[in-house]
Every structure is written in C-alpha cells, then in structure tokens.
Design an enzyme around this catalytic site. Structure first.
Site, short mmCIF file in Angstrom:
data_model
loop_
_atom_site.label_atom_id
_atom_site.label_comp_id
_atom_site.label_asym_id
_atom_site.label_seq_id
_atom_site.Cartn_x
_atom_site.Cartn_y
_atom_site.Cartn_z
N ALA A 117 31.66 70.95 69.22
CA ALA A 117 32.94 71.60 69.54
C ALA A 117 32.64 72.92 70.25
O ALA A 117 31.49 73.36 70.29
CB ALA A 117 33.72 71.87 68.27
N LYS A 118 33.64 73.51 70.81
CA LYS A 118 33.51 74.85 71.38
C LYS A 118 34.88 75.46 71.47
O LYS A 118 35.88 74.75 71.63
CB LYS A 118 32.90 74.78 72.79
CG LYS A 118 32.28 76.07 73.25
CD LYS A 118 30.94 76.25 72.55
CE LYS A 118 30.04 77.20 73.24
NZ LYS A 118 28.67 77.00 72.77
N GLY A 119 34.93 76.78 71.36
CA GLY A 119 36.20 77.48 71.51
C GLY A 119 36.03 78.64 72.46
O GLY A 119 34.91 79.07 72.73
#
Ligand code: GLU
Length: 429
Positions: A117-119
């Site tokens: 994931a990444k934000g």
C-alpha cells in the site's frame, strides 16, 4: 472559480514519465518471464482499493485549505497492507498507486507477510507549521480510520514524514477506537512501541546490499568512491554507514544543491551541519558546491539515488559513470535508462531489494509490538542483515539461473510469490 482538490489523471507535462506506467511495464516483463496467466496479470495490475479524501486544514492565519489525501491498497494476498505515507508536492494518485504496487513486490521478495500500500498528500511540508502538519495528519488519519488498522493496513514514514507523524496517526486512531493501538503504524517513536534500529533501517539495508554486490565482485566498501543523491532519512543513514565502513562518500545533495570533496566528505560533520541548516548541505565548509545534475554523472564506484523517482533518465544515463547503481529511492532510474545501464554492464540494484530495509524493520517493529517483547538493537540489526542478505542471494541466484538482469530477477521472485499465493487462495466467489 471553484477549485477541487482532486487532481486530474493526465500527466502534468509531455515530458512526464508516469511511475505507474513504468511499474506496470516491469510487472508485465515479470509476467512474461513467469508465463503468468493473463487473468492473474489483470488482477495484479489493479489496486484492490483506492481511497482519496479531502482534508480541510485550518492554517495558522485562520484560512481553510483543502488538500487531497490518497491511500492506495494494491494487494493483500500475503497479509495486511503495508506502506509509507508521503508528504511531497509531486504526490499524485498515479504515483501513489505505483508505489503501492512496488510495496507488494518488495514485501513478497523479502519474505515478509504483507501486501503493498502507499499513501500520500500533495503538499510541501516546509510550507506548513508543526501545528498545521499535526492538524492535517490527524484529519487524514481520521478520514482513513475504517481503512487502516494493525491487521488491515499499517502506514509508516516515507518521504516528508517521520516518527512524529506516525505518533499523531497512532494517537488519532487510538483515540477513535478507544484504546491504545501501537500496531496501527510502524516507524513510531520508541516511547510508544517503536523499534530500535528503525530510523537507520533503510540506509542500513542499502549499505548491506551494496556491500554484498561489491563482495561478489571481489571488492569491499573500503575506499570505494560513493555518490549519494538525497540526504534525508535514507541518504544520510546510508552515507554514515558507508563512511563508517571505510568508503569515501565524495558527494551528496539535497533538493537545494549538493557538495563534493575529492578526498571524501566528513559525513558525521555533514549530518550535524544539515541538522542546523534546515536539512540542506549547501555551504558545508571544505567541500565544493555541486548541483544535482552534475552529481549524478560524477566518476565513482557506487551511485545511490536516494531522493525522488525519475532521476536517471534517457537524457543523462549515458553520462552516468558509476559501476554500481543502488536504488535507495523508489523508481529513481527510468525504464529506458535501466535498459541502457544493464546493456552497458552496470550493476543496477533494484529498489524493491535495495531499499527494503525500512519495511523489514517495520515488520520487526510490528512483530515486537504484537508479542509485547522488545529486542535490543543488536538483535534488530541481525534480523535485518539476515533477511536482506537472504533476499540478495535469492535475486543473484535467480538472475544467474535464468540469465536475466537483477531487476527482472527481483520482480520475478516478488510477483511470482504473490501470484502463487493468489492461485492457492483462489478467487472469491
Ligand atoms: N516507506 C518505506 C518504503 O517505501 C517503508 C514502508 C514501511 O515501512 O511500511 O519501503
């Protein structure tokens, strides 16, 4: 005119190299090598969940500004989603999606039970006060409250964020659920369940992978001429550890410019200087000023791009003189530049291997938290060393057996493990 915080999907300029297109090209190459089923490839090409939230933040002058915050959850076949939160003006949904995909392969390659994931929030943290950063981080966390959690999705620091933001995220999440949940983030301060060794982990991992690559060429770090682009958490830690191992770090830079010294920079002194000068190395005494473009093309043994993506491109790749390029950043070498370096016999140590130290120690932090048993730094570093060397050897062996470059070997191993897990689990319904 009314403006919206949601960014257009189009590329900002014709010269823009889209990180998501590049990530998909690498995935396709790995899929070809693995002879992956087209349906599986389709599943792996798409993020499972994409969240974009509006973050209203009250500035210190009373004005309200709306920022766009993203969290992309690429794949959770192997375990909870895992990946950093980036605060940088160049953040886009496509960039975050690419970085989420890289996290999936990185975790699988390192053998840690996470999905990717990444934000990110498109903002320049330098333009915000600490209290503004705290407010926007808390609001972003609160908007994501149903999408994160210690067994769902575990954020960590990335470019522009640190243990401080993780503490705010942990606190916001904990207050909302009614009890302390240290496992919701990693890269936390030690006082709330962070791990010893986490801050230096990505840089230490870079050092380990470069050391191993040199050893395979019958060399050691001692007296190697090393150039590092970026002097943030990753670049400065890699510089320090390589300096301690006897390498000559001859040039480093930050966004505002760099410094060069033929005889090697005094890295502890440079770190102290940067800490006092808003993280800039410009003006460091006993060194020659150098810009970022010049730095990348310096004659050296090892070049470590530890800043943003798309730094070594079609434009400058022919001038790169390093014999080893270690991708401490995510995607610093473009696809075309990568092909050119590989064709010239330059050893390119790919991001999903070279910079995996951060998420490895995030994993160790999470495990320590879940088991309520905290280790000394020596143990953390030993486990990191073991996992990094193991993954390096697997990549080298795979590259030799299949006669393929290191990046393709690394991707093939990572993608292959996720594809296998997906096949074994089967598609629901
Ligand atoms: N942001 C780091 C990376 O790109 C660390 C992620 C993590 O620890 O979850 O690998």
């Amino acid at each position: 005119m009314i403006t919206t915080s949601i960014q257009p999907l189009e590329a900002p300029s014709p010269a823009y190299i889209c990180p998501l297109d590049q990530a998909c090209s690498y995935l396709e190459a790995a899929a070809r090598e693995l002879k992956l089923d087209q349906g599986l490839l389709q599943v792996l090409s798409h993020p499972r969940k994409v969240v974009t939230v509006s973050i209203p933040v009250k500035r210190d002058n009373g004005e309200i500004e709306i920022l766009a915050g993203h969290r992309v959850q690429h794949c959770d076949v192997l375990g909870p989603y895992k990946g950093g939160i980036r605060y940088h003006p160049a953040v886009t949904l496509r960039e975050v999606s690419a970085l989420a995909m890289l996290m999936t392969w990185k975790c699988a390659l390192l053998g840690i039970p996470y999905g990717g994931a990444k934000g990110g929030i498109a903002l320049d943290p330098k333009r915000y006060s600490v209290s503004e950063l705290e407010r926007l981080t808390r609001r972003y966390t609160s908007e994501l409250i149903k999408d994160i959690g210690p067994s769902v999705d575990i954020p960590a620091p990335d470019m522009g964020t640190s243990a401080r933001e993780m503490a705010w995220m942990m606190d916001t999440y904990s207050v909302n659920v009614g009890h302390a949940v240290p496992g919701v983030v990693t890269g936390k301060p030690l006082s709330i369940g962070g791990s010893l060794g986490r801050e230096m982990a990505t840089g230490r991992g870079v050092m380990i992978i470069v050391r191993e690559a040199l050893a395979d060429q019958g060399k050691s770090l001692a007296d190697m001429r090393v150039v590092i682009q970026g002097f943030g958490n990753v670049g400065s830690a890699a510089a320090l550890l390589m300096h301690e191992a006897g390498a000559k770090v001859i040039a480093v830079s930050t966004g505002s410019g760099g410094v060069y010294s033929e005889t090697g920079l005094d890295i502890p002194a440079l770190k102290a200087y940067a800490a006092e000068n808003r993280r800039s190395v410009v003006g460091f005494p006993q060194a020659i000023p150098i810009n970022n473009a010049e730095l990348l093309t310096l004659p050296c043994d090892v070049l470590i791009p530890a800043a943003l993506e798309n730094q070594i491109t079609e434009e400058n790749v022919n001038q790169v003189q390093a014999k080893i390029v270690a991708e401490a950043a995510n995607g610093p070498v473009t696809l075309i530049a990568n092909q050119s370096l590989e064709a010239r016999g330059v050893t390119v140590l790919p991001d999903i291997l070279a910079n995996a130290g951060g998420v490895v120690v995030s994993y160790l932090e999470w495990v320590q938290g879940l088991s309520y048993l905290f280790w000394d730094e020596e143990r953390v570093n030993r486990e990191l060393e073991h996992l990094m060397v193991q993954a390096y050897r697997q990549v080298i062996n795979h590259s030799k057996t299949r006669q393929i470059p290191l990046r393709l070997a690394a991707y093939t191993l990572g993608v292959g493990r996720v594809a296998q897990a997906l096949t074994d689990r089967g598609l629901y319904p």
